[in-house]
Scaffold this active site. Structure first.
Site, PDB file in Angstrom:
ATOM      1  N   LYS A 151       0.840  -1.198   0.000  1.00  0.00           N
ATOM      2  CA  LYS A 151       0.000   0.000   0.000  1.00  0.00           C
ATOM      3  C   LYS A 151       0.881   1.257   0.000  1.00  0.00           C
ATOM      4  O   LYS A 151       0.606   2.227  -0.716  1.00  0.00           O
ATOM      5  CB  LYS A 151      -0.945  -0.014   1.217  1.00  0.00           C
ATOM      6  CG  LYS A 151      -2.048  -1.061   1.070  1.00  0.00           C
ATOM      7  CD  LYS A 151      -2.820  -1.344   2.350  1.00  0.00           C
ATOM      8  CE  LYS A 151      -3.802  -2.499   2.087  1.00  0.00           C
ATOM      9  NZ  LYS A 151      -4.568  -2.919   3.278  1.00  0.00           N
ATOM     10  N   GLN A 179      -5.046  -1.753   9.348  1.00  0.00           N
ATOM     11  CA  GLN A 179      -4.858  -3.075   8.767  1.00  0.00           C
ATOM     12  C   GLN A 179      -5.405  -4.140   9.715  1.00  0.00           C
ATOM     13  O   GLN A 179      -5.099  -4.143  10.904  1.00  0.00           O
ATOM     14  CB  GLN A 179      -3.358  -3.309   8.487  1.00  0.00           C
ATOM     15  CG  GLN A 179      -3.056  -4.582   7.711  1.00  0.00           C
ATOM     16  CD  GLN A 179      -3.606  -4.582   6.297  1.00  0.00           C
ATOM     17  OE1 GLN A 179      -3.721  -3.534   5.649  1.00  0.00           O
ATOM     18  NE2 GLN A 179      -3.944  -5.747   5.789  1.00  0.00           N
ATOM     19  N   ASP A 204     -11.502   2.158   3.406  1.00  0.00           N
ATOM     20  CA  ASP A 204     -11.668   0.702   3.347  1.00  0.00           C
ATOM     21  C   ASP A 204     -13.126   0.314   3.082  1.00  0.00           C
ATOM     22  O   ASP A 204     -13.406  -0.806   2.663  1.00  0.00           O
ATOM     23  CB  ASP A 204     -11.287   0.102   4.714  1.00  0.00           C
ATOM     24  CG  ASP A 204     -10.048  -0.770   4.667  1.00  0.00           C
ATOM     25  OD1 ASP A 204      -9.692  -1.245   3.570  1.00  0.00           O
ATOM     26  OD2 ASP A 204      -9.441  -0.979   5.735  1.00  0.00           O
TER      27      ASP A 204
HETATM   28  N1  GUN Z   1      -6.888  -7.309   5.865  1.00  0.00           N
HETATM   29  C1  GUN Z   1      -7.106  -8.079   4.776  1.00  0.00           C
HETATM   30  N2  GUN Z   1      -7.685  -7.345   3.807  1.00  0.00           N
HETATM   31  C2  GUN Z   1      -7.838  -6.099   4.297  1.00  0.00           C
HETATM   32  C3  GUN Z   1      -8.371  -4.889   3.759  1.00  0.00           C
HETATM   33  O1  GUN Z   1      -8.845  -4.814   2.625  1.00  0.00           O
HETATM   34  N3  GUN Z   1      -8.321  -3.822   4.583  1.00  0.00           N
HETATM   35  C4  GUN Z   1      -7.833  -3.880   5.843  1.00  0.00           C
HETATM   36  N4  GUN Z   1      -7.854  -2.781   6.573  1.00  0.00           N
HETATM   37  N5  GUN Z   1      -7.345  -4.978   6.373  1.00  0.00           N
HETATM   38  C5  GUN Z   1      -7.341  -6.077   5.601  1.00  0.00           C
END
Ligand code: GUN
Length: 291
Positions: free
Chosen positions: A53, A97, A120
């Site tokens: 990211k 996350q 998200d």
């Molecule tokens: N963990 C696995 N996929 C995601 C996601 O798309 N966003 C977040 N914040 N955590 C994750």
């Protein structure tokens, strides 16, 4: 027949390219889109996702306010950090996350993020708005899947889509997006309580597999010409790799590639799209501050 491999890496690069152009435009108006990715602890998969990211943020020209917090960060400390970012007008997106360490309540954390910065798309306000077709940040993986189908030119209208998995992050929201009028699929959701899953998957024109387990979908479970979207990311030991592991999806790719019309690889399918759509949402959040 051998399936066409859907190149998620290429589609994601093109989405990031479009985002980068718009970021440059916004910067001329004095706004630099900014995302804060918060990682708590050292879960190796999470560390790797967050690195991806941050790389994308740099590539599209966005500001990066990411924080890597120790495993023993308290819920209270995390909530305070989110509150500060909520109030900071220079931050357009906040992403925590998941999964979080067990001593932190994920629901509480998701609810603490201002819906206007929830890039998200996990906050109940965004989930609810998505559900009823109002403007909302769409969750990145489901949105990326829809974008992949669109870009690849796969006809979805009137097709039977079978989703395996009912998670809040993928299974549930992708089912809703597939059933929307724009996509127009008939949707069936399979999960651990489903009996005779193969009978259902064999009826599918489009399969979205997000079970979280390797070998969930095998060649005998699909009809010829099905479209297969594999959302899984599983690490399996591989002594021939420097890291000691390799990634496989939730589907038996080698089997399925012989039967499907289209299939996404792992890695290089859905994964890069998730990050690209995160950039898209962060841009959108920054653009809203102009309006
Ligand atoms: N963990 C696995 N996929 C995601 C996601 O798309 N966003 C977040 N914040 N955590 C994750």
């Amino acid at each position: 027949m051998s399936a066409q491999i859907i190149d998620g890496k290429a589609v994601a690069a093109s989405v990031r390219g479009d985002v980068a152009k718009k970021v440059a435009e916004l910067k001329t108006k004095g706004i630099t889109p900014c995302l804060a990715v918060i990682l708590v602890g050292e879960n190796p998969a999470s560390v790797s996702y967050v690195t991806g990211k941050q790389k994308a943020l740099a590539e599209v020209g966005m500001a990066d306010r990411s924080l890597h917090l120790p495993e023993n960060t308290s819920e209270e400390e995390l909530l305070k950090i989110i509150d500060d970012l909520n109030k900071d007008d220079s931050v357009h997106g906040i992403l925590v996350q998941l999964p979080l360490p067990k001593h932190i309540d994920e629901d509480k954390v998701i609810m603490a993020i201002r819906p206007e910065k929830d890039v998200d798309g996990f906050h109940p306000v965004n989930v609810g708005n998505m559900m009823i077709g109002r403007p909302a940040f769409l969750p990145c993986t489901p949105h990326g899947i829809i974008k992949l189908l669109e870009t690849t030119g796969i006809e979805t209208s009137g097709k039977h889509a079978v989703v395996i998995g009912r998670s809040n992050i993928v299974g549930k929201p992708v089912s809703i997006l597939l059933a929307r009028r724009e996509t127009n699929c008939t949707v069936t959701i399979c999960h651990t309580g489903t009996k005779n899953m193969a009978e259902i998957t064999r009826q599918a024109d489009i399969l979205v597999v997000a079970s979280g387990h390797p070998h969930t979908l095998t060649g005998d479970m699909v009809k010829d010409g099905a479209v297969i979207i594999d959302v899984g990311v599983n690490r399996i030991p591989d002594s021939s790799k420097k890291s000691g592991f390799r990634l496989i999806g939730d589907c038996d790719f080698d089997d399925l590639v012989e039967k499907a019309s289209f299939i996404t690889p792992v890695p290089g399918g859905v994964g890069p799209m998730t990050i690209a759509m995160l950039m898209f949402n962060t841009l959108e959040s920054a653009e809203r501050t102009l309006k």
